[in-house]
Enzyme design. Structure first.
Site, mmCIF file in Angstrom:
data_model
loop_
_atom_site.group_PDB
_atom_site.id
_atom_site.type_symbol
_atom_site.label_atom_id
_atom_site.label_comp_id
_atom_site.label_asym_id
_atom_site.label_seq_id
_atom_site.Cartn_x
_atom_site.Cartn_y
_atom_site.Cartn_z
ATOM 1 N N ALA A 23 0.877 -1.136 0.026
ATOM 2 C CA ALA A 23 0.052 0.188 -0.097
ATOM 3 C C ALA A 23 0.857 1.244 0.082
ATOM 4 C CB ALA A 23 -0.813 0.128 1.178
ATOM 5 N N ARG A 35 -2.530 0.575 7.512
ATOM 6 C CA ARG A 35 -1.997 0.268 9.105
ATOM 7 C C ARG A 35 -1.342 1.422 9.800
ATOM 8 N NH1 ARG A 35 -2.740 -4.557 6.698
ATOM 9 N NH2 ARG A 35 -3.555 -6.280 7.979
ATOM 10 N N HIS A 122 -3.890 -9.364 -4.627
ATOM 11 C CA HIS A 122 -5.159 -9.228 -4.192
ATOM 12 C C HIS A 122 -6.111 -8.728 -4.823
ATOM 13 C CE1 HIS A 122 -2.683 -8.727 0.166
ATOM 14 N NE2 HIS A 122 -2.859 -9.970 -0.407
ATOM 15 N N CYS A 152 -25.924 -7.936 -12.569
ATOM 16 C CA CYS A 152 -25.701 -8.103 -13.859
ATOM 17 C C CYS A 152 -26.894 -8.051 -14.807
ATOM 18 C CB CYS A 152 -25.343 -9.686 -13.987
ATOM 19 S SG CYS A 152 -25.103 -10.301 -15.638
ATOM 20 N N THR A 193 5.593 -2.094 2.005
ATOM 21 C CA THR A 193 4.861 -2.922 2.730
ATOM 22 C C THR A 193 4.976 -3.228 4.068
ATOM 23 O OG1 THR A 193 4.015 -5.285 2.611
ATOM 24 C CG2 THR A 193 6.169 -4.590 1.523
#
Length: 245
Positions: A23, A35, A122, A152, A193
């Site tokens: 991040a 964090r 991710h 959808c 990170t």
């Protein structure tokens, strides 16, 4: 400055560089991390649900409206632009030095900067799939949906972002590709990170080369194992490095 020069020198001497990022790579593009003191987990303390609960699989299934309200407001940053780190990495790929970017981010900024060999551990906000018929949808379908929970048009089922939620497993192909890339690298650059999210953080243990660089503002469990540790802002560091190459 001595550490910056050493990193630039190592990059010049390497031909199979792998960048493993989190991040912190995108914070200077205006996307908050999770964090740190200014991160997402701190800013959501007054919510009835912690962010890690709202970003879990069971919460998505049980409370899709609340999930999507949080997801749209906190996880999608469609107007964010790549910063110096993304741009330098893209240039290193063009020069044939950087072989793979492995990212824990879902923002797609590495691709926006021009990188092509990106493994997204991710997932990505730019990929979305119908849970009923598996129809693919881009980010636009999520942003422009008139309903809180996008559905959808073909079958009416809920559209789910292709992001790995808590309680979900990482994509096996991406995971093995990351292992292979790291194990064959001659220089591993780890940036932005905390190296606390598993199993992603465990990937650095597959590195078999002799030079690892850790660029992170805050301490990590890997600090004492890195051959070169730089605690300055990652975009700033990479911009200075690029001027020496």
């Amino acid at each position: 400055m001595q550490k910056i020069k050493m990193l630039a020198s190592w990059i010049q001497e390497s031909s199979r560089i792998v960048f493993f990022g989190g991040a912190g790579t995108s914070t200077e593009s205006g996307i908050p991390d999770f964090r740190s003191a200014a991160g997402l987990y701190q800013s959501e303390q007054h919510s009835p649900y912690p962010p890690e609960v709202m970003l879990s699989h069971h919460f998505f299934v049980e409370h899709p409206e609340v999930f999507y309200d949080f997801y749209r407001s906190k996880m999608i940053h469609e107007h964010a632009h790549p910063n110096a780190c993304h741009n330098v990495l893209a240039n290193l790929e063009k020069l044939g030095k950087l072989k793979t970017i492995i990212t824990q981010n879902i923002d797609g900024l590495h691709q926006k900067a021009g990188s092509s060999n990106v493994l997204e551990l991710h997932g990505s906000i730019h990929r979305n799939y119908c849970m009923g018929c598996s129809q693919y949808y881009g980010l636009e379908a999520i942003i422009t949906s008139v309903e809180i929970v996008p559905r959808c048009p073909s079958c009416g089922a809920v559209i789910k972002p292709d992001v790995v939620l808590y309680e979900e497993s990482l994509d096996t192909q991406v995971l093995y590709g990351s292992m292979d890339a790291i194990s064959s690298a001659d220089l591993l650059i780890i940036g932005g990170t905390s190296l606390t999210v598993q199993p992603a953080a465990q990937l650095v243990s597959y590195f078999q080369g002799s030079r690892t660089v850790l660029l992170n503002a805050d301490p990590t469990p890997y600090d004492d194992q890195a051959d070169l540790l730089i605690s300055d802002r990652i975009a700033e560091v990479m911009e200075k490095v690029s001027k020496l190459l």
